[in-house]
Write a protein that holds these residues in place. Sequence first.
Motif, PDB file in Angstrom:
ATOM      1  N   ASP A 126       0.606  -1.151  -0.053  1.00  0.00           N
ATOM      2  CA  ASP A 126      -0.066   0.005  -0.090  1.00  0.00           C
ATOM      3  C   ASP A 126       0.834   1.343  -0.049  1.00  0.00           C
ATOM      4  O   ASP A 126       1.900   1.196   0.741  1.00  0.00           O
ATOM      5  CB  ASP A 126      -0.960   0.090   1.261  1.00  0.00           C
ATOM      6  CG  ASP A 126      -2.098  -1.139   1.217  1.00  0.00           C
ATOM      7  OD1 ASP A 126      -2.516  -1.378  -0.009  1.00  0.00           O
ATOM      8  OD2 ASP A 126      -2.443  -1.364   2.392  1.00  0.00           O
ATOM      9  N   TYR A 127       0.575   2.310  -0.894  1.00  0.00           N
ATOM     10  CA  TYR A 127       1.153   3.422  -0.780  1.00  0.00           C
ATOM     11  C   TYR A 127       0.260   4.545  -0.780  1.00  0.00           C
ATOM     12  O   TYR A 127      -0.880   4.550  -1.041  1.00  0.00           O
ATOM     13  CB  TYR A 127       2.048   3.415  -2.133  1.00  0.00           C
ATOM     14  CG  TYR A 127       3.202   2.514  -2.254  1.00  0.00           C
ATOM     15  CD1 TYR A 127       4.500   2.972  -1.786  1.00  0.00           C
ATOM     16  CD2 TYR A 127       2.898   1.401  -2.908  1.00  0.00           C
ATOM     17  CE1 TYR A 127       5.254   2.096  -2.173  1.00  0.00           C
ATOM     18  CE2 TYR A 127       4.002   0.299  -2.858  1.00  0.00           C
ATOM     19  CZ  TYR A 127       5.328   0.860  -2.673  1.00  0.00           C
ATOM     20  OH  TYR A 127       6.219  -0.038  -2.337  1.00  0.00           O
ATOM     21  N   ILE A 128       0.842   5.763  -0.338  1.00  0.00           N
ATOM     22  CA  ILE A 128       0.119   7.010  -0.460  1.00  0.00           C
ATOM     23  C   ILE A 128       0.935   7.808  -1.622  1.00  0.00           C
ATOM     24  O   ILE A 128       2.052   7.976  -1.652  1.00  0.00           O
ATOM     25  CB  ILE A 128       0.361   8.015   0.788  1.00  0.00           C
ATOM     26  CG1 ILE A 128      -0.258   7.123   1.999  1.00  0.00           C
ATOM     27  CG2 ILE A 128      -0.215   9.308   0.642  1.00  0.00           C
ATOM     28  CD1 ILE A 128       0.144   7.799   3.488  1.00  0.00           C
ATOM     29  N   VAL A 129       0.114   7.923  -2.606  1.00  0.00           N
ATOM     30  CA  VAL A 129       0.784   8.677  -3.921  1.00  0.00           C
ATOM     31  C   VAL A 129       0.232  10.011  -4.127  1.00  0.00           C
ATOM     32  O   VAL A 129      -0.931  10.321  -4.247  1.00  0.00           O
ATOM     33  CB  VAL A 129       0.328   7.787  -5.198  1.00  0.00           C
ATOM     34  CG1 VAL A 129       0.646   8.176  -6.439  1.00  0.00           C
ATOM     35  CG2 VAL A 129       0.515   6.077  -4.866  1.00  0.00           C
ATOM     36  N   TYR A 130       1.178  10.838  -4.355  1.00  0.00           N
ATOM     37  CA  TYR A 130       1.023  12.120  -4.562  1.00  0.00           C
ATOM     38  C   TYR A 130       1.436  12.359  -6.334  1.00  0.00           C
ATOM     39  O   TYR A 130       2.794  11.845  -6.643  1.00  0.00           O
ATOM     40  CB  TYR A 130       1.936  13.212  -3.878  1.00  0.00           C
ATOM     41  CG  TYR A 130       1.643  13.432  -2.417  1.00  0.00           C
ATOM     42  CD1 TYR A 130       0.766  14.337  -2.157  1.00  0.00           C
ATOM     43  CD2 TYR A 130       2.072  12.292  -1.667  1.00  0.00           C
ATOM     44  CE1 TYR A 130       0.547  14.620  -0.785  1.00  0.00           C
ATOM     45  CE2 TYR A 130       1.855  12.448  -0.270  1.00  0.00           C
ATOM     46  CZ  TYR A 130       1.066  13.551   0.247  1.00  0.00           C
ATOM     47  OH  TYR A 130       0.606  13.718   1.652  1.00  0.00           O
ATOM     48  N   ALA A 131       0.504  12.917  -7.333  1.00  0.00           N
ATOM     49  CA  ALA A 131       1.094  12.716  -8.624  1.00  0.00           C
ATOM     50  C   ALA A 131       0.213  13.800  -9.305  1.00  0.00           C
ATOM     51  O   ALA A 131      -0.491  14.522  -8.884  1.00  0.00           O
ATOM     52  CB  ALA A 131       0.552  11.231  -8.986  1.00  0.00           C
ATOM     53  N   LYS A 132       1.103  14.036 -10.484  1.00  0.00           N
ATOM     54  CA  LYS A 132       0.669  14.849 -11.518  1.00  0.00           C
ATOM     55  C   LYS A 132       0.001  14.255 -12.854  1.00  0.00           C
ATOM     56  O   LYS A 132       0.245  12.975 -12.789  1.00  0.00           O
ATOM     57  CB  LYS A 132       1.678  15.986 -11.953  1.00  0.00           C
ATOM     58  CG  LYS A 132       2.875  15.462 -12.747  1.00  0.00           C
ATOM     59  CD  LYS A 132       3.756  16.327 -12.902  1.00  0.00           C
ATOM     60  CE  LYS A 132       4.739  15.768 -13.921  1.00  0.00           C
ATOM     61  NZ  LYS A 132       5.770  16.985 -14.398  1.00  0.00           N
ATOM     62  N   ALA A 133      -0.957  14.848 -13.463  1.00  0.00           N
ATOM     63  CA  ALA A 133      -1.464  14.334 -14.630  1.00  0.00           C
ATOM     64  C   ALA A 133      -0.312  13.696 -15.408  1.00  0.00           C
ATOM     65  O   ALA A 133       0.581  14.653 -15.911  1.00  0.00           O
ATOM     66  CB  ALA A 133      -2.325  14.960 -15.064  1.00  0.00           C
ATOM     67  N   TRP A 134      -0.308  12.610 -16.138  1.00  0.00           N
ATOM     68  CA  TRP A 134       0.564  12.268 -17.280  1.00  0.00           C
ATOM     69  C   TRP A 134      -0.015  12.984 -18.768  1.00  0.00           C
ATOM     70  O   TRP A 134      -1.145  12.700 -18.846  1.00  0.00           O
ATOM     71  CB  TRP A 134       0.754  10.877 -17.309  1.00  0.00           C
ATOM     72  CG  TRP A 134       1.402  10.108 -18.452  1.00  0.00           C
ATOM     73  CD1 TRP A 134       1.228   9.653 -19.781  1.00  0.00           C
ATOM     74  CD2 TRP A 134       2.965  10.109 -18.537  1.00  0.00           C
ATOM     75  NE1 TRP A 134       2.263   9.417 -20.498  1.00  0.00           N
ATOM     76  CE2 TRP A 134       3.226   9.427 -19.885  1.00  0.00           C
ATOM     77  CE3 TRP A 134       3.977  10.514 -17.613  1.00  0.00           C
ATOM     78  CZ2 TRP A 134       4.614   9.564 -20.164  1.00  0.00           C
ATOM     79  CZ3 TRP A 134       5.058  10.088 -17.946  1.00  0.00           C
ATOM     80  CH2 TRP A 134       5.508   9.670 -19.137  1.00  0.00           C
ATOM     81  N   THR A 135       1.093  13.540 -19.209  1.00  0.00           N
ATOM     82  CA  THR A 135       0.585  14.271 -20.416  1.00  0.00           C
ATOM     83  C   THR A 135       1.429  13.659 -21.766  1.00  0.00           C
ATOM     84  O   THR A 135       2.471  13.246 -21.263  1.00  0.00           O
ATOM     85  CB  THR A 135       0.825  15.658 -20.483  1.00  0.00           C
ATOM     86  OG1 THR A 135       1.867  15.942 -20.093  1.00  0.00           O
ATOM     87  CG2 THR A 135      -0.312  16.313 -19.456  1.00  0.00           C
ATOM     88  N   GLU A 136       0.997  13.665 -22.818  1.00  0.00           N
ATOM     89  CA  GLU A 136       1.882  13.319 -23.845  1.00  0.00           C
ATOM     90  C   GLU A 136       1.748  14.366 -24.909  1.00  0.00           C
ATOM     91  O   GLU A 136       0.383  14.983 -25.090  1.00  0.00           O
ATOM     92  CB  GLU A 136       1.251  12.002 -24.463  1.00  0.00           C
ATOM     93  CG  GLU A 136       1.754  10.743 -23.477  1.00  0.00           C
ATOM     94  CD  GLU A 136       1.482   9.443 -23.986  1.00  0.00           C
ATOM     95  OE1 GLU A 136       1.025   9.181 -25.204  1.00  0.00           O
ATOM     96  OE2 GLU A 136       1.733   8.382 -23.322  1.00  0.00           O
TER      97      GLU A 136
END
Length: 183
Positions: A126-136
Amino acid sequence: MLYRLRPIIRLLLLVLFAGITGSSYACTCLGKDKQTTESEFSSSKLVVKGKIIASSDYLYYDTLITLFTGIPFDRATSGYMMRHYKIYTLVIENSFKVEKGVTDTIRIITGYGHGDCGYEFETGKDYIVYAKAWTEKKLIIKQRKKRIKKKIREEPIPNCFYTDICRLTQESNQQELNKIKNL
């Protein structure tokens, strides 16, 4: 005379070929020691707690160079345009900050780890994930009369996010969960 220049020519060719083979990027997380849960929460598009259920390699081909120049893209000879990533499948257990339309199973993209800032997730944890949107990047071509205008636009990929070791992504722990809940 030419015999004396051979070592110098070899050295120059070595330096030339070493410079052409590609760029080297090292990970530097400037300011990570000053990050807070609050600042990371506000700058992230996604903050969730979830379980990693699968992983695989992800090769992203940056083909915009060929689109702009008109040179045909060939995977066999265009290795310098290839970016290596790991892609993880995460099942969301708790959502703290999500965009509209995000499903309960998402993809998290990150580098391989070590020098490219990639976060090394382990399947089943289990993880706590801080992320941004993946863009291409997409190439937009507009034609007006005799002029052709080419423009690059970054488009987010649905249910796909990016994180690395420079963010507060971490194994799930009660202390961080309490900080998020108190925001």
